[in-house]
Design a protein around this motif. Sequence first.
Motif, PDB file in Angstrom:
ATOM      1  N   SER A  50       9.541   8.111  -3.690  1.00 56.39           N
ATOM      2  CA  SER A  50      10.269   6.891  -4.023  1.00 56.39           C
ATOM      3  C   SER A  50       9.960   5.820  -2.994  1.00 56.39           C
ATOM      4  O   SER A  50       9.813   6.117  -1.802  1.00 56.39           O
ATOM      5  N   GLU A  51       9.876   4.581  -3.455  1.00 55.66           N
ATOM      6  CA  GLU A  51       9.650   3.444  -2.564  1.00 55.66           C
ATOM      7  C   GLU A  51      10.792   3.283  -1.571  1.00 55.66           C
ATOM      8  O   GLU A  51      10.619   2.739  -0.498  1.00 55.66           O
ATOM      9  N   PHE A  52      11.976   3.776  -1.924  1.00 59.37           N
ATOM     10  CA  PHE A  52      13.135   3.619  -1.056  1.00 59.37           C
ATOM     11  C   PHE A  52      13.714   4.964  -0.682  1.00 59.37           C
ATOM     12  O   PHE A  52      13.878   5.841  -1.520  1.00 59.37           O
ATOM     13  N   GLY A  53      14.023   5.100   0.614  1.00 62.75           N
ATOM     14  CA  GLY A  53      14.634   6.311   1.138  1.00 62.75           C
ATOM     15  C   GLY A  53      16.109   6.070   1.387  1.00 62.75           C
ATOM     16  O   GLY A  53      16.771   5.350   0.643  1.00 62.75           O
ATOM     17  N   SER A  54      16.597   6.633   2.485  1.00 59.01           N
ATOM     18  CA  SER A  54      18.020   6.520   2.799  1.00 59.01           C
ATOM     19  C   SER A  54      18.434   5.098   3.159  1.00 59.01           C
ATOM     20  O   SER A  54      19.608   4.760   3.090  1.00 59.01           O
ATOM     21  N   THR A  55      17.478   4.269   3.564  1.00 55.74           N
ATOM     22  CA  THR A  55      17.725   2.840   3.795  1.00 55.74           C
ATOM     23  C   THR A  55      16.541   2.072   3.217  1.00 55.74           C
ATOM     24  O   THR A  55      15.484   2.652   2.947  1.00 55.74           O
TER      25      THR A  55
ATOM     26  N   ASP B 233      11.958  11.124   5.076  1.00 58.00           N
ATOM     27  CA  ASP B 233      11.869   9.667   5.061  1.00 58.00           C
ATOM     28  C   ASP B 233      10.662   9.239   5.882  1.00 58.00           C
ATOM     29  O   ASP B 233      10.308   9.870   6.882  1.00 58.00           O
ATOM     30  N   TYR B 234      10.043   8.146   5.440  1.00 54.27           N
ATOM     31  CA  TYR B 234       8.962   7.498   6.170  1.00 54.27           C
ATOM     32  C   TYR B 234       9.417   6.088   6.503  1.00 54.27           C
ATOM     33  O   TYR B 234       9.816   5.334   5.622  1.00 54.27           O
ATOM     34  N   PHE B 235       9.403   5.747   7.786  1.00 49.36           N
ATOM     35  CA  PHE B 235       9.785   4.401   8.213  1.00 49.36           C
ATOM     36  C   PHE B 235       8.624   3.470   7.887  1.00 49.36           C
ATOM     37  O   PHE B 235       7.554   3.558   8.482  1.00 49.36           O
ATOM     38  N   LYS B 236       8.811   2.601   6.904  1.00 52.00           N
ATOM     39  CA  LYS B 236       7.738   1.735   6.417  1.00 52.00           C
ATOM     40  C   LYS B 236       7.230   0.779   7.494  1.00 52.00           C
ATOM     41  O   LYS B 236       8.000   0.348   8.360  1.00 52.00           O
TER      42      LYS B 236
ATOM     43  N   SER C  59       0.834  -1.193   0.000  1.00 46.79           N
ATOM     44  CA  SER C  59       0.000   0.000   0.000  1.00 46.79           C
ATOM     45  C   SER C  59       0.873   1.249   0.000  1.00 46.79           C
ATOM     46  O   SER C  59       2.056   1.199   0.293  1.00 46.79           O
ATOM     47  N   VAL C  60       0.268   2.358  -0.356  1.00 48.33           N
ATOM     48  CA  VAL C  60       0.921   3.660  -0.261  1.00 48.33           C
ATOM     49  C   VAL C  60       0.159   4.408   0.828  1.00 48.33           C
ATOM     50  O   VAL C  60      -0.905   4.972   0.575  1.00 48.33           O
ATOM     51  N   PRO C  61       0.686   4.373   2.051  1.00 50.69           N
ATOM     52  CA  PRO C  61      -0.059   4.953   3.164  1.00 50.69           C
ATOM     53  C   PRO C  61      -0.107   6.475   3.106  1.00 50.69           C
ATOM     54  O   PRO C  61       0.761   7.119   2.519  1.00 50.69           O
TER      55      PRO C  61
END
Length: 158
Positions: free
Chosen positions: A132-137, A153-156, A114-116
Amino acid sequence: MVAAARAWEAASAVPDPEVPCVTVADLGILRSVEIEGGVAVARVTPTYSGCPATLAIELAIEAALRDAGFEARIERVLSPAWTTDWITPEGRDKLRAYGIAPPEGPAGKAALFSVPEVTCPRCGSRDTTRISEFGSTACKAQYQCRACAEPFDYFKCL
C-alpha cells in the motif's frame, strides 16, 4: 554556551509521537536551540505542512525545555522544507531496529512517483513488495518481505 548545550540536550531527547523510537533530533526536525535574552528558542521544521503531530511535537519540546529550567519559545521554520535526507544515521539505525525501513536514496520529486526497492528491516532481504502507498502514517508506505513474509512500514523519501 553551557545553557545552550543543556537546552539542546533537553529538546533533542523528545521522542517523535508517531514513531517513538526516534527523537526529534534523530529526524532532523529540531533545527536549532539557542538562548536569546534568557529564553531557550527551539526552531522546528515539520516533516510536512499538514503533519498532524506538529503541534504535539512543539508542545513536547517546550515542556522538555521548561522541565529543564528554561523559559521556552518554539519557532516553526518552514523554509527550507524538511526532507528525509535530514534523518541522522543514528535515526536510520533506530528506525531499522524498530522494524521500519528507513528511506532509501536521496529525497526529491522523482522519489514521490517511484516504487523503490526496499530492504526488509527484519531479515535484510531486498525481495520486498509494496502492499500500500500508505502505512501507519502518511509519511510511510506498507511493504511485505517475500523472504520472511513479514509486513513492515517503509519511511518514504520526502
